[in-house]
Design a protein around this motif. Structure first.
Motif, mmCIF file in Angstrom:
data_model
loop_
_atom_site.group_PDB
_atom_site.id
_atom_site.type_symbol
_atom_site.label_atom_id
_atom_site.label_comp_id
_atom_site.label_asym_id
_atom_site.label_seq_id
_atom_site.Cartn_x
_atom_site.Cartn_y
_atom_site.Cartn_z
ATOM 1 N N PRO A 117 1.449 7.182 2.940
ATOM 2 C CA PRO A 117 0.923 8.548 2.853
ATOM 3 C C PRO A 117 2.020 9.575 3.141
ATOM 4 O O PRO A 117 2.791 9.440 4.087
ATOM 5 N N LEU A 118 2.067 10.585 2.307
ATOM 6 C CA LEU A 118 3.040 11.670 2.471
ATOM 7 C C LEU A 118 2.277 12.969 2.684
ATOM 8 O O LEU A 118 2.230 13.831 1.818
ATOM 9 N N SER A 119 1.668 13.104 3.834
ATOM 10 C CA SER A 119 0.818 14.263 4.096
ATOM 11 C C SER A 119 1.610 15.508 4.421
ATOM 12 O O SER A 119 1.110 16.621 4.311
ATOM 13 N N GLN A 143 0.843 -1.192 0.000
ATOM 14 C CA GLN A 143 0.000 0.000 0.000
ATOM 15 C C GLN A 143 0.879 1.243 0.000
ATOM 16 O O GLN A 143 1.993 1.245 0.532
ATOM 17 N N ALA A 144 0.366 2.276 -0.606
ATOM 18 C CA ALA A 144 1.120 3.522 -0.698
ATOM 19 C C ALA A 144 1.340 4.110 0.693
ATOM 20 O O ALA A 144 0.471 4.047 1.564
#
Length: 163
Positions: free
Chosen positions: A153-155, A150-151
């Motif tokens: 997250p780069l928030s 799964q990717a």
């Protein structure tokens, strides 16, 4: 030098933890035997046969001659699928699925050996257990791999990073 070595290499920080491994093995054994007992109890109710531990551990109970034997086989196959879900939940690592599924079925072999007083020699027992181990391993790897890929997250893109 040691900090650099920890940061390079693999994505996850891995640390050998024997207590975690043993607790995962015990948890898998407990959950899979519990679900196998429930499945066999349901199958035996459907076929109107008596409930006994022989259905879990006796070699001669695994056959296709009658509905009782087929229900035991079906219970083992369904439990192998549940085993994949248990691997995904308890272990969660693709590269450990083979180890844990072989451990479960290896311990099951030992239990059957002790229960019967002799090493299993029937083809049907070996074929069923090898097939179930393969189902558990492959389906568990599939589920774990989907989670691991799964990717991330780069928030906080563009946030200031303090070094």
């Amino acid at each position: 030098m040691s900090k650099i070595k920890k940061l390079t290499g693999s994505f996850r920080y891995t640390h050998w933890d024997p207590c975690l491994i043993i607790s995962q093995i015990v948890a898998m054994q407990f959950v899979l035997y519990l679900t196998l007992c429930i499945l066999i109890a349901v199958m035996q109710d459907l076929t109107s046969s008596t409930r006994t531990l022989d259905h879990l551990f006796q070699y001669h109970e695994i056959h296709v001659k009658d509905n009782e034997g087929r229900s035991v086989i079906l219970a083992f196959v369904l439990n192998a699928i549940i085993g994949a879900l248990v691997l995904w939940t308890l272990v969660g690592r693709t590269k450990l699925c083979l180890d844990f599924s072989c451990t479960f079925y290896g311990i099951h072999l030992l239990f059957c050996w002790v229960y019967n007083g002799s090493f299993p020699t029937t083809f049907s027992w070996w074929a069923l257990n090898i097939a179930c181990a393969a189902i558990t391993c492959v389906a568990g790897e599939f589920l774990c791999l989907r989670t691991e890929l799964q990717a991330i997250p780069l928030s906080n893109i563009g946030a200031k990073v303090d070094l």
